[in-house]
Design a protein around this motif. Structure first.
Motif, PDB file in Angstrom:
ATOM      1  N   PHE A   3      17.602   1.512  22.976  1.00 50.57           N
ATOM      2  CA  PHE A   3      19.013   0.719  23.409  1.00 50.57           C
ATOM      3  C   PHE A   3      19.932   0.544  21.885  1.00 50.57           C
ATOM      4  N   GLY A   4      19.595   0.984  20.839  1.00 52.35           N
ATOM      5  CA  GLY A   4      20.226   0.550  19.280  1.00 52.35           C
ATOM      6  C   GLY A   4      20.050  -0.738  19.373  1.00 52.35           C
ATOM      7  N   LYS A   5      21.294  -1.228  19.208  1.00 51.14           N
ATOM      8  CA  LYS A   5      21.292  -2.912  19.026  1.00 51.14           C
ATOM      9  C   LYS A   5      21.529  -3.840  20.267  1.00 51.14           C
ATOM     10  N   GLY A   6      21.602  -2.988  21.488  1.00 53.09           N
ATOM     11  CA  GLY A   6      21.890  -3.493  22.788  1.00 53.09           C
ATOM     12  C   GLY A   6      20.893  -4.128  23.345  1.00 53.09           C
ATOM     13  N   PRO A   7      20.942  -4.759  24.759  1.00 50.33           N
ATOM     14  CA  PRO A   7      19.849  -5.295  25.456  1.00 50.33           C
ATOM     15  C   PRO A   7      19.235  -4.455  26.289  1.00 50.33           C
ATOM     16  N   GLY A   8      17.839  -4.952  26.488  1.00 49.69           N
ATOM     17  CA  GLY A   8      16.874  -4.024  27.403  1.00 49.69           C
ATOM     18  C   GLY A   8      15.414  -4.481  27.303  1.00 49.69           C
ATOM     19  N   ILE A   9      14.673  -3.918  28.124  1.00 49.59           N
ATOM     20  CA  ILE A   9      13.234  -4.288  28.117  1.00 49.59           C
ATOM     21  C   ILE A   9      12.548  -2.888  27.661  1.00 49.59           C
ATOM     22  N   GLY A  56       0.697  -1.065   0.221  1.00 51.54           N
ATOM     23  CA  GLY A  56      -0.006  -0.198   0.149  1.00 51.54           C
ATOM     24  C   GLY A  56       0.826   1.293   0.070  1.00 51.54           C
ATOM     25  N   LEU A  57       1.691   1.285   0.770  1.00 48.68           N
ATOM     26  CA  LEU A  57       2.810   2.401   0.883  1.00 48.68           C
ATOM     27  C   LEU A  57       3.689   2.516  -0.431  1.00 48.68           C
ATOM     28  N   ARG A  58       4.001   1.375  -1.088  1.00 46.45           N
ATOM     29  CA  ARG A  58       4.841   1.662  -2.459  1.00 46.45           C
ATOM     30  C   ARG A  58       3.710   2.328  -3.431  1.00 46.45           C
ATOM     31  N   GLY A  59       2.320   1.906  -3.305  1.00 46.56           N
ATOM     32  CA  GLY A  59       1.623   2.827  -4.395  1.00 46.56           C
ATOM     33  C   GLY A  59       1.342   4.206  -4.122  1.00 46.56           C
ATOM     34  N   GLU A  60       1.799   4.818  -2.900  1.00 50.60           N
ATOM     35  CA  GLU A  60       1.773   6.114  -2.528  1.00 50.60           C
ATOM     36  C   GLU A  60       2.983   7.104  -3.089  1.00 50.60           C
ATOM     37  N   ARG A  61       4.064   6.255  -3.535  1.00 54.41           N
ATOM     38  CA  ARG A  61       5.168   6.725  -3.951  1.00 54.41           C
ATOM     39  C   ARG A  61       5.709   7.965  -3.093  1.00 54.41           C
ATOM     40  N   LEU A  62       6.159   7.448  -1.965  1.00 55.93           N
ATOM     41  CA  LEU A  62       6.802   8.379  -0.898  1.00 55.93           C
ATOM     42  C   LEU A  62       8.170   8.278  -0.820  1.00 55.93           C
ATOM     43  N   ALA A  63       8.851   7.107  -1.330  1.00 59.16           N
ATOM     44  CA  ALA A  63      10.285   6.893  -1.213  1.00 59.16           C
ATOM     45  C   ALA A  63      10.864   5.883  -2.087  1.00 59.16           C
ATOM     46  N   ARG A  64      11.931   5.832  -2.514  1.00 60.30           N
ATOM     47  CA  ARG A  64      12.319   4.719  -3.399  1.00 60.30           C
ATOM     48  C   ARG A  64      12.517   3.479  -2.929  1.00 60.30           C
ATOM     49  N   ARG A  65      12.768   3.506  -1.648  1.00 59.57           N
ATOM     50  CA  ARG A  65      13.021   2.005  -0.840  1.00 59.57           C
ATOM     51  C   ARG A  65      11.872   2.235   0.388  1.00 59.57           C
ATOM     52  N   ILE A  66      11.260   1.211   0.546  1.00 56.76           N
ATOM     53  CA  ILE A  66      10.294   1.268   1.637  1.00 56.76           C
ATOM     54  C   ILE A  66      10.328   0.044   2.719  1.00 56.76           C
ATOM     55  N   ILE A  67      10.631   0.264   3.845  1.00 52.52           N
ATOM     56  CA  ILE A  67      10.702  -0.988   4.763  1.00 52.52           C
ATOM     57  C   ILE A  67       9.635  -0.936   5.848  1.00 52.52           C
ATOM     58  N   VAL A  68       8.933  -2.016   6.176  1.00 48.99           N
ATOM     59  CA  VAL A  68       7.941  -1.866   7.117  1.00 48.99           C
ATOM     60  C   VAL A  68       8.221  -2.878   8.132  1.00 48.99           C
ATOM     61  N   THR A  69       8.318  -2.307   9.415  1.00 50.82           N
ATOM     62  CA  THR A  69       8.674  -3.352  10.545  1.00 50.82           C
ATOM     63  C   THR A  69       7.747  -3.103  11.709  1.00 50.82           C
ATOM     64  N   GLY A  70       7.731  -3.625  12.800  1.00 55.12           N
ATOM     65  CA  GLY A  70       6.847  -3.607  13.893  1.00 55.12           C
ATOM     66  C   GLY A  70       7.166  -2.231  14.672  1.00 55.12           C
ATOM     67  N   ASP A  71       6.258  -2.022  15.423  1.00 53.59           N
ATOM     68  CA  ASP A  71       6.281  -0.726  16.529  1.00 53.59           C
ATOM     69  C   ASP A  71       7.249  -0.968  17.570  1.00 53.59           C
ATOM     70  N   LEU A  72       7.327  -2.310  17.936  1.00 50.61           N
ATOM     71  CA  LEU A  72       8.204  -2.744  19.036  1.00 50.61           C
ATOM     72  C   LEU A  72       9.633  -2.701  18.482  1.00 50.61           C
ATOM     73  N   ASP A  73       9.857  -2.903  17.413  1.00 48.07           N
ATOM     74  CA  ASP A  73      11.241  -2.871  16.708  1.00 48.07           C
ATOM     75  C   ASP A  73      11.825  -1.485  16.519  1.00 48.07           C
ATOM     76  N   ILE A  74      11.134  -0.564  16.354  1.00 49.25           N
ATOM     77  CA  ILE A  74      11.660   0.707  16.355  1.00 49.25           C
ATOM     78  C   ILE A  74      11.617   1.325  17.698  1.00 49.25           C
ATOM     79  N   ALA A  75      10.885   0.996  18.840  1.00 46.92           N
ATOM     80  CA  ALA A  75      11.090   1.397  20.152  1.00 46.92           C
ATOM     81  C   ALA A  75      12.222   0.741  20.701  1.00 46.92           C
ATOM     82  N   LEU A  76      12.676  -0.415  20.422  1.00 51.06           N
ATOM     83  CA  LEU A  76      14.092  -1.153  21.035  1.00 51.06           C
ATOM     84  C   LEU A  76      15.089  -0.268  20.396  1.00 51.06           C
ATOM     85  N   GLU A  77      14.931   0.022  18.940  1.00 52.50           N
ATOM     86  CA  GLU A  77      16.096   0.695  18.457  1.00 52.50           C
ATOM     87  C   GLU A  77      16.012   2.159  19.184  1.00 52.50           C
ATOM     88  N   ALA A  78      15.195   2.939  19.257  1.00 51.81           N
ATOM     89  CA  ALA A  78      15.244   3.950  19.933  1.00 51.81           C
ATOM     90  C   ALA A  78      15.781   4.097  21.474  1.00 51.81           C
TER      91      ALA A  78
END
Length: 298
Positions: free
Chosen positions: A109-115, A85-107
């Motif tokens: 701890f980066g790649k480190g451990p934590g909760i 659906g996002l590809r059809g919107e032509r917002l960016a040349r590359r589109i990656i969809v992931t879960g909300d928890l993945d971006i929360a962990l990244e914000a």
């Protein structure tokens, strides 16, 4: 420099960050972008509207990389539908969809451990163990879980109003505050509205429960205390994943756990009693995590 966009698409709002390298060019916020089964295209349209707002602010038409962290895409079918659906919107040349928890962990701890403990429209706790494996507790949706979420708090408030109406429970200030806030102006209209409302609509009543608790309403205070306990019960089983030594980093995410919001103080009080937890005091912005992932993918 590469133009990157990070998106946090949740049950109450969509937040967007647009950056040129390390320089943030624009921010935007709009309607919820969480994905419900069979409704990925609608979510894509809502997300695209907010992304375009950021692009317009920066006088741009398209980015190089777009990373969307969305609630409701834990399974590949929903993830794939949103991506298409996002590809059809032509917002960016590359589109990656992931879960909300993945971006929360990244914000957090980066790649480190934590909760990360999340309380927004829904609720969940997710851990990245020292060996890199991911583990979650809760997050089963409004029918099977979401204890301590905005929806759960609001739903318990509605239940209390119904019980008070029948004389089966204590009188509560929530009755008047719900009627004054929501479209219904009578108890009967409130019943009809709540029966047809989506979980996100129900969750809009949660701030009224928080306000009533601050105002001293005993019923509202009990709802908040129960919600805080339920959230900490999501965290406790994850502690064992970190072995027997050292501090365990924990971050709070979601509108209900933001600084000065209703659940933060009682949740923090309970978390500080769990041995070894080192709770991050500052706010967490999952959109920053999505933007970080976009930069890494550029």
């Amino acid at each position: 420099m590469t133009l990157c966009i990070g998106v946090d698409a949740g049950g109450s709002k969509t937040a967007v960050l647009l950056a040129d390298g390390e320089r943030v060019l624009a921010r935007a916020q709009g309607a919820p972008g969480a994905v419900r089964p069979g409704r990925a295209l609608q979510a894509a349209s809502r997300i695209a509207a907010v992304v375009r707002r950021a692009l317009t602010e920066a006088h741009l038409l398209e980015a190089d990389v777009l990373v969307v962290g969305a609630a409701g895409v834990g399974r590949e079918p929903e993830r794939g539908e949103l991506r298409e659906g996002l590809r059809g919107e032509r917002l960016a040349r590359r589109i990656i969809v992931t879960g909300d928890l993945d971006i929360a962990l990244e914000a957090a701890f980066g790649k480190g451990p934590g909760i990360v403990l999340v309380s927004g429209t829904g609720s969940v706790a997710v851990a990245r163990a020292p060996d890199g494996t991911l583990h979650r507790r809760g997050g089963y949706g409004w029918q099977m879980g979401d204890e301590g979420s905005g929806y759960a708090v609001a739903r318990m408030g509605l239940l209390a109003v119904g019980r008070a109406r029948d004389g089966r429970g204590e009188a509560t200030a929530l009755t008047q505050s719900f009627l004054a806030h929501s479209p219904p102006k009578s108890f009967e209209e409130l019943v009809r509205w709540s029966a047809a409302a989506e979980p996100g609509e129900i969750a809009t009543l949660a701030p009224l429960v928080f306000a009533a608790a601050v105002g001293g309403d005993a019923v509202a205070k009990a709802i908040i205390e129960d919600a805080a306990t339920a959230l900490c019960e999501l965290v406790a089983p994850l502690v064992a994943l970190f072995g027997g030594r050292g501090q365990i980093k924990l971050a709070l995410a979601g509108g209900n756990l933001a600084p000065e919001r209703g659940l933060r103080a009682p949740v923090l009080a309970r978390l500080h009693k769990i041995h070894r937890l080192a709770v991050r005091e500052g706010p967490l912005d999952p959109a920053e995590g999505a933007l970080a992932l976009a930069r890494q993918s550029a």
